[in-house]
Design a protein around this motif. Sequence first.
Motif, short mmCIF file in Angstrom:
data_model
loop_
_atom_site.label_atom_id
_atom_site.label_comp_id
_atom_site.label_asym_id
_atom_site.label_seq_id
_atom_site.Cartn_x
_atom_site.Cartn_y
_atom_site.Cartn_z
N ASP A 150 6.45 8.69 1.85
CA ASP A 150 5.07 8.64 2.28
C ASP A 150 4.31 7.69 1.35
O ASP A 150 4.03 8.03 0.20
CB ASP A 150 4.45 10.04 2.25
N SER A 151 3.98 6.52 1.85
CA SER A 151 3.33 5.51 1.01
C SER A 151 1.91 5.90 0.62
O SER A 151 1.34 5.32 -0.32
CB SER A 151 3.30 4.16 1.73
N ALA A 152 1.34 6.90 1.31
CA ALA A 152 -0.02 7.36 0.98
C ALA A 152 -0.01 8.48 -0.04
O ALA A 152 -1.07 8.97 -0.45
CB ALA A 152 -0.73 7.83 2.25
N SER A 153 1.18 8.89 -0.49
CA SER A 153 1.28 9.99 -1.45
C SER A 153 0.75 9.57 -2.81
O SER A 153 0.91 8.41 -3.23
CB SER A 153 2.74 10.42 -1.58
N PRO A 154 0.17 10.50 -3.55
CA PRO A 154 -0.26 10.19 -4.93
C PRO A 154 0.89 10.14 -5.92
O PRO A 154 0.67 9.88 -7.11
CB PRO A 154 -1.21 11.35 -5.26
N ARG A 159 6.01 5.02 -6.24
CA ARG A 159 5.15 3.86 -5.98
C ARG A 159 5.98 2.62 -5.62
O ARG A 159 6.98 2.32 -6.25
CB ARG A 159 4.28 3.56 -7.21
N ASP A 162 9.47 2.53 0.21
CA ASP A 162 9.28 2.84 1.62
C ASP A 162 10.35 3.80 2.11
O ASP A 162 10.08 4.79 2.78
CB ASP A 162 9.30 1.56 2.45
N LYS A 188 -1.92 17.15 4.77
CA LYS A 188 -3.23 16.51 4.67
C LYS A 188 -3.38 15.76 3.36
O LYS A 188 -3.96 14.66 3.32
CB LYS A 188 -4.33 17.56 4.80
N ARG A 189 -2.84 16.32 2.28
CA ARG A 189 -2.96 15.72 0.95
C ARG A 189 -1.80 14.79 0.61
O ARG A 189 -1.70 14.29 -0.49
CB ARG A 189 -3.08 16.82 -0.11
N HIS A 190 -0.89 14.60 1.56
CA HIS A 190 0.28 13.71 1.39
C HIS A 190 1.15 14.14 0.22
O HIS A 190 1.63 13.31 -0.57
CB HIS A 190 -0.18 12.26 1.20
#
Length: 276
Positions: A150-154, A159, A162, A188-190
């Motif tokens: 998940d590229s939107a994950s914190p 980092r 993909d 929702k929070r990735h």
Amino acid sequence: MAKTVRAVVISGNGTNCEREVAAACRLAGCDVADIVHIAEFLAGRARLDDYHFLNLAGGFLDGDDLGSAKAGANRLLHARIQGSEEHLSDQLRRFIADGKLIMGVCNGFQLMVKMGLLPAVGGDHQSQSATLTFNDGGRFEDRWTHLKVDSASPCVFTRGMDGVYLPVRHGEGKFVPASDEVLAAMEKRHLCVLKYSDPSFQTTALDYPANPNGSVAGIAGVCDESGRLFGLMPHPEAYVHRTHHPRWTRDSGLSEEGMGLWFYQNAVRFLRETVL
């Protein structure tokens, strides 16, 4: 003064991947990668405060009796350090508060979940809100898996990624959130960093063997909301060089460093830029 990255891998009570994890840390650029038996921490001869990157390795912690890693979780949560009023969990809480990194692999992931460190929705690192249980197939799985990131994950560790290809080897790897509400909050929070996928990195929640254990929503790896605590069932330390790949003699396109090394390199880069 040079920024020295100090990693520690906790061993003992059935872990058996600590040497591979320590080697991955060194290859990624850690200046120190100590393997320390849990007894050394409980005796007060070693302290988490002296390190920046805590690794909880895979294996068969406590023989997987009483549920995967549950006995180990109780030990870390409740054991008092010899000759002190402090518990090891006190050092662990300081470690997290200081912005340092924790990664748990396989048994180590189970340990973090049973301790409540993951997924820790809302920042609560003390209440268990998920579990890892027996594979749907009822047997030990030893295979390589494709994983969608998940590229939107914190998550600090993923980092720039993909998709990755890593081995799994476990009998209790099915991730199950405590409720639909916990799963919805994680999505929702990735926080569902890695999901089992097909070779084109399209995620699947149901299909075997792409999802080797039946994990809910295909979840293979999870982080907390800070992105600094991360756990996964696949083994990144088992693919840090091209010769670890099952097709290394037939695939001339493989790079010298394996995909698993990326996780450790990201950790070292974050520590040098942010923590030290």
